[in-house]
Design an enzyme around this catalytic site. Structure first.
Site, PDB file in Angstrom:
ATOM      1  N   TYR A   1       0.827  -1.201   0.000  1.00 16.12           N
ATOM      2  CA  TYR A   1       0.000   0.000   0.000  1.00 16.12           C
ATOM      3  C   TYR A   1       0.860   1.248   0.000  1.00 16.12           C
ATOM      4  O   TYR A   1       2.073   1.191   0.222  1.00 16.12           O
ATOM      5  CB  TYR A   1      -0.961  -0.002   1.200  1.00 16.12           C
TER       6      TYR A   1
ATOM      7  N   ARG B   1       8.233   3.933  -4.684  1.00 14.92           N
ATOM      8  CA  ARG B   1       8.252   2.915  -3.621  1.00 14.92           C
ATOM      9  C   ARG B   1       7.212   1.828  -3.872  1.00 14.92           C
ATOM     10  O   ARG B   1       7.465   0.654  -3.614  1.00 14.92           O
ATOM     11  CB  ARG B   1       8.045   3.566  -2.257  1.00 14.92           C
TER      12      ARG B   1
ATOM     13  N   LEU C   1      11.069   1.105   7.078  1.00 16.02           N
ATOM     14  CA  LEU C   1      10.467   1.558   5.831  1.00 16.02           C
ATOM     15  C   LEU C   1      11.246   2.782   5.343  1.00 16.02           C
ATOM     16  O   LEU C   1      11.580   3.665   6.140  1.00 16.02           O
ATOM     17  CB  LEU C   1       8.993   1.931   6.048  1.00 16.02           C
TER      18      LEU C   1
ATOM     19  N   LYS D   1       6.434  -2.137   1.838  1.00 15.78           N
ATOM     20  CA  LYS D   1       5.278  -1.534   2.525  1.00 15.78           C
ATOM     21  C   LYS D   1       4.066  -2.452   2.390  1.00 15.78           C
ATOM     22  O   LYS D   1       3.147  -2.184   1.604  1.00 15.78           O
ATOM     23  CB  LYS D   1       5.011  -0.133   1.958  1.00 15.78           C
TER      24      LYS D   1
ATOM     25  N   ARG E   1      -7.299 -21.121  -1.667  1.00 13.57           N
ATOM     26  CA  ARG E   1      -6.190 -20.745  -0.783  1.00 13.57           C
ATOM     27  C   ARG E   1      -5.012 -21.682  -0.997  1.00 13.57           C
ATOM     28  O   ARG E   1      -5.182 -22.900  -0.994  1.00 13.57           O
ATOM     29  CB  ARG E   1      -6.655 -20.811   0.680  1.00 13.57           C
TER      30      ARG E   1
ATOM     31  N   GLU F   1      11.931   2.375  14.235  1.00 13.20           N
ATOM     32  CA  GLU F   1      11.060   3.473  13.777  1.00 13.20           C
ATOM     33  C   GLU F   1       9.803   3.495  14.639  1.00 13.20           C
ATOM     34  O   GLU F   1       9.622   2.655  15.525  1.00 13.20           O
ATOM     35  CB  GLU F   1      10.713   3.307  12.289  1.00 13.20           C
TER      36      GLU F   1
HETATM   37  N1  PDD Z   1       2.945   4.990   7.299  1.00 10.80           N
HETATM   38  N2  PDD Z   1       7.630   3.755   8.865  1.00 10.80           N
HETATM   39  C1  PDD Z   1       6.486   3.039   8.867  1.00 10.80           C
HETATM   40  C2  PDD Z   1       6.492   1.730   9.574  1.00 10.80           C
HETATM   41  C3  PDD Z   1       5.329   3.526   8.222  1.00 10.80           C
HETATM   42  O1  PDD Z   1       4.196   2.800   8.233  1.00 10.80           O
HETATM   43  C4  PDD Z   1       5.383   4.786   7.580  1.00 10.80           C
HETATM   44  C5  PDD Z   1       4.195   5.356   6.852  1.00 10.80           C
HETATM   45  C6  PDD Z   1       6.597   5.509   7.615  1.00 10.80           C
HETATM   46  C7  PDD Z   1       6.732   6.843   6.948  1.00 10.80           C
HETATM   47  O2  PDD Z   1       6.747   6.709   5.542  1.00 10.80           O
HETATM   48  P1  PDD Z   1       6.226   7.885   4.590  1.00 10.80           P
HETATM   49  O3  PDD Z   1       7.006   9.094   4.974  1.00 10.80           O
HETATM   50  O4  PDD Z   1       6.553   7.408   3.244  1.00 10.80           O
HETATM   51  O5  PDD Z   1       4.756   8.055   4.871  1.00 10.80           O
HETATM   52  C8  PDD Z   1       7.695   4.958   8.243  1.00 10.80           C
HETATM   53  C9  PDD Z   1       1.764   5.446   6.599  1.00 10.80           C
HETATM   54  C10 PDD Z   1       1.583   6.921   6.641  1.00 10.80           C
HETATM   55  C11 PDD Z   1       0.552   4.679   7.107  1.00 10.80           C
HETATM   56  O6  PDD Z   1       0.696   3.493   7.289  1.00 10.80           O
HETATM   57  O7  PDD Z   1      -0.525   5.268   7.279  1.00 10.80           O
END
Ligand code: PDD
Length: 286
Positions: free
Chosen positions: A33, A52, A206, A150, A101, A182
């Site tokens: 996503y 990405r 990420l 992601k 499945r 993170e």
């Molecule tokens: N999340 N690290 C993780 C684990 C994340 O899920 C996200 C983003 C980030 C920041 O990435 P970016 O700057 O590309 O948004 C770092 C999104 C916003 C979400 O899951 O809603």
């Protein structure tokens, strides 16, 4: 008000959009996503999110079903159909529905499922939390080892967020081998003696699109950046801390595990980076 959502090339009311029970996104979290934020009807860092997305798909050998132009057109159509000024667009691509499945990936003729929807967040850039900052706790990072992809497999970050809520704070910083990876849905930073420190890119985190933009703006503003990991103890001794993500932009962190960071109020570096990021994003949005 019911939203109009996107499902496999069609725009339809959210109540009419449905996906098969055999979709591998549903059965196996086999999908990826992106979240693109929207300010004044403009998509922020859209190109970075597309780069990405394609990398995540390719790491999982899921064929990319649309071109960048088609994704852009669908994002714009959803903003228009739902009257979004400030908010975000959520995009998910799963491996699709093989009709049964099985652990093995299905044959190439199974088409990926593409879902997109909007979330309206009026005044997104004026989030009052940015004035007070977030309080976070440290929790063990129990996620899988490919956090650079992601995927929609978000159960552990969700559990960590619930742990943070149960303890009356805003978010959790995940820690592996004693070092912060993170936040639950954001990248983590500290500032010490004017130097911004954030974990280096690897499969452990990420590769945040907001992170890339913020580090670029920091370099342009002659701020010193060190890409390395840090401990919770080091963060507690820092002058400032903050996180970045597409939905939070740059969000100050003022407390970690009960210890105040610096003065306990959002610091000047985070405030300045937030200002630059929002200003530049408004200019560069598409
Ligand atoms: N999340 N690290 C993780 C684990 C994340 O899920 C996200 C983003 C980030 C920041 O990435 P970016 O700057 O590309 O948004 C770092 C999104 C916003 C979400 O899951 O809603």
């Amino acid at each position: 008000m019911s939203r109009i959502v996107y499902l496999n090339g069609t725009y339809l009311p959210e109540a009419e959009a449905s996906v098969s029970v055999f979709d591998r996104g549903f059965l196996m979290a086999d999908g990826v996503y992106e979240v693109v934020s929207v300010l004044d009807g403009k998509l922020i860092d859209f190109e970075g999110h597309m780069v990405r997305l394609k990398r995540s798909l390719s790491e999982l050998q899921i064929a990319n079903p649309l071109s960048d132009d088609e994704y852009l057109e669908a994002h714009r159509a959803l903003l228009e159909k739902n009257g979004i000024g400030d908010g975000l667009v959520y995009l998910q691509v799963t491996r699709g529905n093989p009709g049964d499945r099985d652990f093995a990936y299905p044959a190439a003729d199974v088409t990926p499922t593409v879902v997109m929807f909007t979330q309206s967040k009026p005044g997104l850039a004026d989030n009052p939390a940015a004035k007070t900052g977030w309080r976070v706790i440290g929790v063990e990072d129990l996620r899988w080892g490919r956090r650079d992809i992601k995927t929609v497999q978000l159960l552990y970050p969700s559990m960590a967020k619930m742990e943070a809520k149960a303890r009356g704070v805003d978010d959790a910083w995940m820690v592996e081998d004693g070092r912060v990876t993170e936040g639950t849905s954001n990248n983590a930073y500290i500032v010490k003696g004017g130097t911004i420190v954030t974990r280096e890119l690897s499969n452990d985190i990420l590769h945040g699109i907001t992170r890339a933009a913020v580090l670029r703006f920091a370099a342009e503003a002659q701020m010193k950046v060190e890409e390395r990991s840090f401990t919770i103890a080091e963060a507690q001794e820092a002058d400032e801390a903050f996180v970045t993500s597409a939905s939070a932009f740059v969000m100050p962190v003022v407390e970690i595990d009960g210890a105040k960071i610096g003065s306990g109020a959002p610091g000047p570096v985070a405030a300045r980076l937030r200002e630059i990021y929002i200003e530049e994003s408004r200019k560069l949005g598409v």
